[in-house]
Design an enzyme around this catalytic site. Sequence first.
Site, short mmCIF file in Angstrom:
data_model
loop_
_atom_site.label_atom_id
_atom_site.label_comp_id
_atom_site.label_asym_id
_atom_site.label_seq_id
_atom_site.Cartn_x
_atom_site.Cartn_y
_atom_site.Cartn_z
CD GLU A 198 -2.99 -1.00 2.30
OE1 GLU A 198 -2.92 -0.08 3.12
OE2 GLU A 198 -3.89 -1.87 2.32
CD GLU A 252 -3.12 -5.86 4.08
OE1 GLU A 252 -3.98 -5.19 4.68
OE2 GLU A 252 -1.94 -5.50 3.93
C1 GAL Z 1 -4.07 -2.45 5.51
C2 GAL Z 1 -2.57 -2.45 5.74
C3 GAL Z 1 -2.20 -3.36 6.88
C4 GAL Z 1 -3.09 -3.09 8.04
C5 GAL Z 1 -4.49 -3.35 7.66
C6 GAL Z 1 -5.41 -3.18 8.84
O1 GAL Z 1 -4.48 -1.30 4.87
O2 GAL Z 1 -1.88 -2.85 4.61
O3 GAL Z 1 -0.87 -3.16 7.24
O4 GAL Z 1 -2.91 -1.77 8.41
O5 GAL Z 1 -4.84 -2.48 6.63
O6 GAL Z 1 -6.66 -3.67 8.54
#
Ligand code: GAL
Length: 891
Positions: free
Chosen positions: A501, A583
């Site tokens: 990100e 993610e």
């Molecule tokens: C994402 C990020 C992760 C963590 C996650 C929390 O945006 O890449 O490191 O912060 O959200 O839900």
Amino acid sequence: MLSHQLLNRSVFMIFAFVCTPASAQRERLRLDGGWRFIRGDPAKLRTDLRYDVRPEIVGSADGKVADAPPEAADAVKDNGARTLKPWILPSANALIADPARRHVRPAGDPGGEVPYVRDDFDDRGWQPVTLPHDWAIAGPFLNTGPYGGMGRLPSWGIGWYRRALEVPASDRGRRVFLDVDGAMSYAAVWLNGHLVGGWPYGYNGWRLDLTPFLRFGGSNQLAIRLDNPPESARWYPGGGFYRDVWLVKTAPIHVAQWGSTITTPAVTAVAATVSQRLTVANDGTVAATVRASTEVYAVEPGGARAGRAAARFDLGSTALVPGATATLAGNGRVASPRLWGPPPTQRPNMYVAVTTVRRDGRVVDRVETPFGIRTIGRDAGGGLLVNGEVIPIRGVNNHHDLGALGAAFNVRAAERQLEILRDMGANALRMSHNPPAPELLDLADRMGFLVVDEVFDSWERKKTPLDFHLIFPDWSEPDLRAMLRRDRNHPSVFLWSIGNEVGEQYTGEEGAAIARRLAAIVREEDPTRPTMTAMNFAKPDMPMPAAVDAIALNYQGAGVRSLPGQYRAFHERFPDKLLFESESASALSSRGEYLFPVAGAASGPVRPGSGGDPDRQQVSAYEIHAADFGSTPDREFAAQDQNPYVAGEFVWTGFDYLGEPTPYYGARSSYSGIVDLAGFPKDRYWLYQSRWRPDLKFAHILPHWTWPGREGQVTPVHVFSSADEAELFVNGKSQGKQTRAPFAYRFRWDYVTYQPGELKVVTWKNGQPWATETIATAGAAAVLAVTADRARIAADGRDLAFVTVRVADAEGRTAPRAANPVRFTVTGPGELVATDNGDPTSFVPFPSATRPAFNGLALAIVRALPGRKGAITIRAEAEGLAAADTIIQAW
Ligand code: GAL
């Protein structure tokens, strides 16, 4: 007579050359003991020991929404300070490709006058420590202030480590290196008062050559300063030498650091080509010709090496002038290769290449390179192919901390995490967002997990005021190459992630140019694996996704907030690229907490009274709430099933981690884990298991059924199972039979009225009985039940037992709301290391021997004392409850 004597002597000399004593070859000694440690710099320090000047922190990043766009870096005023940076930068030289960009050490030797680096400094008042060591994990927790993001533990600031190194005179002529697997962070290393070098990034391994500063035949003094910036991470980084440190001794001619690389360019059932590149360095004073050869052995599942070599090959020879390095190459053939692949359909078979380097026929170095033989590809339908079989990616993200043990790496603690994840059905890990401990990749190899190895969470644009962006210009190349060279022989690693990100998603062509530069470095170091960068913002028509080989989406594949999912759009634009959710979910919950009323929707954000209790800072475990930009597992499953070209997902996160306690930054640890910080599964665990292990016959009911005071109130019941029909009974009365609808992943009865007694679910699959589960209302807490994860642990000072205490009623049913303080005592040759209960709001320091149960459970982590065998008894006591104990053997 004379000639006879001469002859004898020359025979002896030849003999001595051929059978060089082992000590002249490579030795690798773990430097875990003998360290002394102190926080802070000496008083009245006159030298500037900082790596570099840093910008002032204006505005904390604590509590910032995780998907907030990163910001441009602040300009740092050059105040003319003479910092250590010019002396540290040359430590990166071996990892900078362009000789013109390598750094020249300036004259001078800063810091030599600082008392802590001097030989005659008396450090007996410092704390003795054993590595790996995390200086912040013992706490205390900081229960006020903006510190939730970094776990409310005092990880930032300065720490010094000192240790004596005895180096015998017989080592004269050898090279002596300090190999560090990870130091958090900004390490500066002095030996005998001389600044040797250092390494800023806390997550990489690095090497310093101590030889020029060593006293052979005497005692040497190592003094190392670490300087962890505040607001340098969005999670708990830990502090100190949290991974292993090694002393490596070699002959002057030796295999360079990470100098052996193995690939398997052609693999069939009949044979595999094993191709090796070996970089050899001559750090001596005379030119020499070296030859190298390799033998390949299969490694049995227990770790033993097969007796007969599976392949042998020559790497040729090269002439090396002093100061030069050269790369040799060779190929071998392994017949009927045993392939590496993820269980349950494949086996993680390993091989080891044993490479011998000879100078004039005399062995000067020998290195072992574990590797696996496998092919990775993409199926025409979009799936990930491993050895020609489509393997759905059933992955999780994890941060590097090990809960109550903090960042201090421990093999058994990591293995336990992987066992728990494997039982859930996970087959993949994303190392978010930094290179892991090397042993974690060894475990992934051995257990057959597919790995995304990731190097950075930020590039030039910052997420927190003092994160990696400060050093990205100087260190992005060496840090990326360090990860690639260290990890490229691991068969588990199938994808390199150059960022997570990053803010450069927002900067169009300029950002993509950085991605292309990093991706080009990856191809130089490893042309065999694709690149990715996890994208939560970049869309298909932006330049960023075109710059990488695989499309890795954070949340936006399934859809962020009310925005539609992006899977289809990315697939249409990049039909040939591997596409998956790097993610997914970021579902939030506290284990065993059920909050009412329960929303009817399948997925929603946490709000006061809707999934969240801001006063108690707990999130409901009905598993229907997520981070504002996330979604529930169910919604992600549906998105994947509706877009079958998606190769799978990496859930955010497998385990809860320290820091980033979205949505309650007053807490210490996250709510996003499928498993809590102590290692106890939340209800979601069974939701994933029902999808990832569809053949497993089970039905998991939530919530628990002990609700004094809720009699007559609506108390919804959800069931996780891979069955397709289910019927729920309350005290024998049917609540209705349900058939699972398309794209639905749980059974839910939203209008059940609570009455104490028995809750039973009966399930069917394809018309056949599948699984039945019954839970019952528990009585008052009466007893403790203690179980250890293993009956025997090694008495090596490192192995651990994880001991679970359950608070139960007189019949042995878990008391699901119990919060009784449990007191642990350990007798025999073991010690209590830490306790936990998985409560994200608990500020009881981890080393505490008393730990309240959280919703019925508590955990004690026990270590066997080194070299002391025998029975270790772990006893748990709580006021008013029957105590219990368990015995484990240290051996
Ligand atoms: C994402 C990020 C992760 C963590 C996650 C929390 O945006 O890449 O490191 O912060 O959200 O839900």
